[in-house]
Design an enzyme around this catalytic site. Structure first.
Site, PDB file in Angstrom:
ATOM      1  N   ASP A 247       0.859  -1.181   0.000  1.00  0.00           N
ATOM      2  CA  ASP A 247       0.000   0.000   0.000  1.00  0.00           C
ATOM      3  C   ASP A 247       0.890   1.223   0.000  1.00  0.00           C
ATOM      4  O   ASP A 247       1.961   1.224   0.628  1.00  0.00           O
ATOM      5  CB  ASP A 247      -0.927   0.021   1.213  1.00  0.00           C
ATOM      6  CG  ASP A 247      -2.096   0.982   1.013  1.00  0.00           C
ATOM      7  OD1 ASP A 247      -3.172   0.519   0.590  1.00  0.00           O
ATOM      8  OD2 ASP A 247      -1.918   2.194   1.258  1.00  0.00           O
ATOM      9  N   ASP A 287      -7.230  -3.394  -5.945  1.00  0.00           N
ATOM     10  CA  ASP A 287      -8.486  -2.879  -5.392  1.00  0.00           C
ATOM     11  C   ASP A 287      -8.283  -1.378  -5.240  1.00  0.00           C
ATOM     12  O   ASP A 287      -7.904  -0.883  -4.185  1.00  0.00           O
ATOM     13  CB  ASP A 287      -8.783  -3.545  -4.046  1.00  0.00           C
ATOM     14  CG  ASP A 287     -10.117  -3.127  -3.465  1.00  0.00           C
ATOM     15  OD1 ASP A 287     -10.875  -2.430  -4.161  1.00  0.00           O
ATOM     16  OD2 ASP A 287     -10.395  -3.466  -2.295  1.00  0.00           O
ATOM     17  N   CYS A 340     -14.939  -0.682  -5.157  1.00  0.00           N
ATOM     18  CA  CYS A 340     -16.231  -0.767  -4.466  1.00  0.00           C
ATOM     19  C   CYS A 340     -17.079   0.416  -4.918  1.00  0.00           C
ATOM     20  O   CYS A 340     -17.650   1.141  -4.112  1.00  0.00           O
ATOM     21  CB  CYS A 340     -16.062  -0.793  -2.946  1.00  0.00           C
ATOM     22  SG  CYS A 340     -15.148   0.597  -2.252  1.00  0.00           S
TER      23      CYS A 340
END
Length: 386
Positions: A247, A287, A340
């Site tokens: 990340d 993601d 999402c």
């Protein structure tokens, strides 16, 4: 705290938010100054605040204003709750309703209020979701299901469901993913349950689990935008893979080692400087940062603070992440993209733009998960070199 006192607390927090304080910060500030409030009180007050955020436009309409008091009147009215016993001025309850407040307005008729969305984003919902736009907008106004991922490397779904039931936590299987159990009762007992403490479960939305389940089996797998590392842990549960997590902000992964240890898993964290040298990977999952529009019922403040300018910034970030991830993917490997989000511009458009920039790649899989009683709204697409 009495039910009326909880309403007063929610009004106080909403008024604090009106001064520009984020919801979580306002809730934390109130909790620190209200040591008398027990865990059930804090949970109930939080529920009130988030109910308002999910239906802010409707609450303002039915309550006749944007103050904390008006918003609470409006959201309780929308829920069909009798206001008089809660607004009675007794103890710490709010003062009784004025004549004006006691008069309920006519039901709204405009789409923005009925859908509880900012005006500018309604056309995007319609273009992205078509006939499902209204249903998704309505679903985002309710509370999200609480689901757990069963760590099948340590336990079976049936055994976990039985153990949770013995702890007073009722669950049901979830159609989105075979590892998912949706909690129907006792969700606040989860974090103290043996199943959680022993690493047999992780809190994770069922659609998020399904995104990982759609990935092919592979030896070396990278969770490129790992965040807290939930998807990396789901990858590691397969046992036949060496899993890496990255990340851009390593602080987001601070709890990952403890969670991996609890789950009996191994996840290797990779810094941005180390990333290029650590590849190639057989599967790279991106993601990507996104609007979060598919999970706005969990973070409802986001739909009121999101802007068209931020959407444009995000699509550029998503393109850059896909392009870099392609260089980390092995020649015969799979590059997986996920958000999402329910917006076409963050999903299908980004996949098409990637293929246009990289004609040597082809899309081999795509799936949308709508916001519903099973899980959040997600999109995923898989790419392979021709």
């Amino acid at each position: 705290m009495t039910p009326g006192a909880r309403i007063s607390a929610a009004i106080e927090i909403l008024n604090t938010m009106a001064d520009g304080v984020p919801a979580e910060q306002a809730l934390t500030r109130w909790a620190r100054g209200s040591r008398y409030a027990g865990s059930k009180d804090r949970a109930a007050v939080r529920d009130h605040v988030f109910d308002v955020l999910r239906q802010r436009r409707l609450a303002a309409h039915l309550g006749g204003g944007d103050t904390g008091r008006a918003l609470m009147i409006g959201v309780l009215r929308a829920q069909g709750i009798d206001l008089a016993p809660l607004f009675n001025g007794q103890g710490h309850a709010p003062l009784p309703l004025s004549d004006a407040e006691a008069t309920a307005p006519n039901a709204p008729s405009d789409m923005a209020t009925l859908w509880n969305l900012p005006d500018w984003i309604i056309p995007l919902f319609q273009a992205s979701l078509g006939a499902d736009a209204e249903a998704v907008a309505q679903a985002l106004q309710s509370r999200a299901p609480i689901s757990v991922r069963v760590n099948t490397a340590q336990a079976t779904v049936a055994d976990v469901a039985e153990a949770l039931a013995e702890a007073g936590i009722e669950t049901r299987t979830n159609d989105l993913c075979t590892t998912a159990l949706t909690v129907t009762e006792g969700e606040r007992k989860l974090r103290n349950s043996d199943s959680y403490l022993h690493g047999d479960i992780e809190l994770q939305d069922a659609a998020s689990q399904a995104v990982v389940a759609s990935l092919p089996d592979a030896e070396r797998m990278l969770d490129y935008c790992a965040g807290g590392g939930g998807k990396a842990l789901a990858m590691a549960a397969r046992r036949d893979a060496t899993v890496f997590a990255h990340d851009i902000d390593p602080r987001r992964m601070v709890d990952l080692p403890a969670r991996a240890d609890r789950a009996g898993a191994t996840v290797r964290q990779v810094t941005t400087d180390e990333l290029d040298g650590a590849g190639p990977f057989d599967v790279v999952l991106c993601d990507a940062p996104c609007s979060g529009s598919g999970s706005w019922r969990r973070s409802p403040e986001g739909k009121w603070t999101f802007t068209a300018g931020r959407l444009e910034e995000l699509t550029q970030i998503q393109d850059k992440i896909l392009d870099h991830s392609a260089t980390l993917t092995a020649k015969s490997g799979t590059l997986a993209y996920a958000t999402c989000s329910v917006l076409h511009s963050e999903n299908e458009d980004r996949a098409a733009a990637f293929l246009a920039r990289n004609p040597d790649w082809t899309q081999v899989f795509t799936k949308r998960f709508q916001v519903d009683a099973h899980g959040d709204g997600f999109f995923t697409a898989h790419f392979k070199r021709r």
